[in-house]
Scaffold this motif. Structure first.
Motif, mmCIF file in Angstrom:
data_model
loop_
_atom_site.group_PDB
_atom_site.id
_atom_site.type_symbol
_atom_site.label_atom_id
_atom_site.label_comp_id
_atom_site.label_asym_id
_atom_site.label_seq_id
_atom_site.Cartn_x
_atom_site.Cartn_y
_atom_site.Cartn_z
ATOM 1 N N CYS A 94 24.524 6.302 1.731
ATOM 2 C CA CYS A 94 24.329 7.222 0.579
ATOM 3 C C CYS A 94 25.566 7.787 -0.080
ATOM 4 C CB CYS A 94 23.454 8.287 0.739
ATOM 5 S SG CYS A 94 21.821 7.804 1.500
ATOM 6 N N PHE A 106 17.898 10.854 -1.420
ATOM 7 C CA PHE A 106 16.757 11.367 -0.591
ATOM 8 C C PHE A 106 16.262 12.752 -0.730
ATOM 9 C CE2 PHE A 106 21.086 11.731 1.426
ATOM 10 C CZ PHE A 106 21.049 12.954 1.545
ATOM 11 N N LYS A 130 14.730 12.078 10.140
ATOM 12 C CA LYS A 130 15.953 11.708 9.047
ATOM 13 C C LYS A 130 17.166 12.470 9.563
ATOM 14 C CE LYS A 130 13.153 9.858 5.219
ATOM 15 N NZ LYS A 130 12.694 10.288 3.886
#
Length: 472
Positions: free
Chosen positions: A6, A49, A25
């Motif tokens: 990311c 996210f 996560k």
């Protein structure tokens, strides 16, 4: 298991790597993207996210491109723990508050200009209050002490290994047990170099199944760390002969202390005459105090100097400045001196004012001692090193660079191509199922991949931002 890249994917800023393990996560780092103002603002504001779904963050170190977006993460719903070394937590307590404060002040300054031009006004990414709040979520663990992640039972443990990059910097190893043989996932964070001032050398993390490796200087080679003294002496001597100022953009944590350490050591040994040095950064002042609290990170040479009575963070010719009024007075200083100020990539803070006031004077020197990411003012100054009358924009105004620009890459705290290869050769190549190159730009990443391939490493990936991979 899977991983999503990311941030710091085909770039060197905004480190964020998302692991999904057993339905949980885990975020490795949560850094700010630095570069073009509006583009960076959007990337930092909008995560790839849902922050509320992140179970925990494991932090490699305190630099803003690795930790700087934690307040935004929490403001958008993250409620888990942030695991770090003790020194990283202490540095973050300064750096995140400073980041918020600098954003507020810089945007206030920029907005005055924008308002006069009837342009839309900017807002800071997060507030000082946001930064204060996220500090309550830190949990600290020392090097090489495996720890369980809260709420995950014994399925996943993590371990920090010294990265030798800045005070408290760590490599991270996650060990996942799903029955059978455990899977080990390694992340170098920012990998340091041997023989750097003050800090211990990087430690080997042991063999892993998957490795995320930084590649900042993947196809490049530094001057050896042992040449720091020679390069610094030559640059300072040349600048003093011109009776000019030496303006040094520097990271407040790590690079500033290393530079002061080298100057102090040369002053104490008589190799360098004393001249006035100003550290014009409240963050640097406070960070230096934190360095003194963490001798567990120091190497043997630093211990020996301290034992011999040398104040390694500054003799009487080094003045630390906090007050804005004192900072402004430096503009009127006529005597030769060195001004060390932040930010390191020249994107915010007091360094912008010093550059605006001094870049146009041919007597002066701008000394670059750190990596400058693409689309930063620092990168523009690097380009000015071999050009005459190169123009840069500071606070939206055009300035001609007439000062001499000197680049001292021996100071780099990132491993170069050869040093990275030497570190990676410690792994059993046949056990690495996938080697991901992160935190780098082309062509450095492409060059490093070719070098690694020629040395027997296989299954090398250079992920793009947003790209996902399954981990078996």
């Amino acid at each position: 298991m899977k991983i999503k890249f990311c941030g710091a994917a085909k770039t060197v800023t905004g480190s964020q790597h998302l692991l999904e393990i057993n339905g949980k996560k885990i975020l490795l780092d949560c850094g700010l993207h630095q570069g073009k103002r509006e583009e960076s603002y959007d990337m930092n504001k909008n995560f790839m996210f849902d922050p509320s779904e992140i179970h925990c963050v494991i932090l490699s170190h305190a630099h803003i491109d690795h930790a700087g977006n934690l307040p935004m993460l929490a403001a958008k719903g993250f409620r888990g723990f942030i695991y770090s070394t003790p020194a990283t937590r202490d540095l973050c307590s300064l750096m995140l508050l400073d980041s918020a404060y600098v954003q507020e002040k810089d945007i206030e300054f920029v907005n005055k200009r924008r308002a006069k031009k009837n342009q839309p006004l900017f807002k800071p990414l997060y507030s000082v209050e946001d930064a204060k709040n996220v500090l309550t979520q830190f949990r600290t663990v020392s090097y090489e002490k495996p720890f369980g992640i809260n709420g995950l039972g014994g399925d996943i443990t993590a371990t920090f290994y010294d990265a030798g990059h800045i005070l408290g910097s760590a490599q991270i190893v996650l060990e996942v047990r799903n029955g059978g043989n455990p899977v080990r996932i390694g992340f170098t964070g920012d990998l340091g170099r041997k023989e750097l001032p003050i800090l211990k050398d990087p430690r080997f993390m042991g063999n892993v199944d998957y490795l995320l490796c930084e590649s900042t200087y993947g196809g490049l080679y530094h001057e050896p760390a042992s040449s720091i003294e020679k390069s610094l002496l030559e640059t300072i001597d040349e600048a003093l002969k011109r009776n000019g100022k030496i303006i040094v953009p520097s990271f407040s944590v790590g690079r500033t202390q290393e530079l002061i350490y080298e100057i102090t050591k040369m002053n104490a040994s008589g190799k360098l005459p004393k001249f006035q040095v100003y550290v014009d950064s409240p963050l640097s002042v406070n960070a230096t105090a934190i360095f003194k609290l963490h001798p567990e990170c120091f190497d043997e040479e630093t211990f020996e100097l301290i034992a011999s009575g040398v104040d390694v963070f500054g003799l009487d010719n080094v003045k630390y400045i906090k007050a804005v009024a004192e900072s402004k007075k430096l503009n009127a200083t006529k005597k030769p001196c060195m001004i060390i100020s932040a930010s390191g990539m020249c994107e915010a803070g007091r360094i912008l004012h010093h550059l605006a006031n001094n870049a146009g004077n041919p007597k002066n020197t701008i000394m670059i001692i750190g990596y400058m990411a693409e689309n930063t003012l620092g990168r523009q100054l690097v380009k000015a090193s071999d050009k005459q009358n190169y123009k840069v924009k500071i606070f939206g105004e055009e300035h001609t660079v007439k000062a001499s620009v000197k680049i001292l890459n021996a100071f780099s705290a990132h491993a170069d191509s050869g040093e990275t290869l030497d570190y990676l050769k410690q792994f059993d190549k046949n056990k690495i199922k996938k080697l991901f190159l992160v935190h780098g730009e082309s062509p450095q990443q492409d060059n490093l991949k070719m070098i690694l391939n020629s040395n027997g490493f296989k299954n090398i990936e250079i992920p793009s931002r947003g790209q996902e991979f399954e981990l078996n």
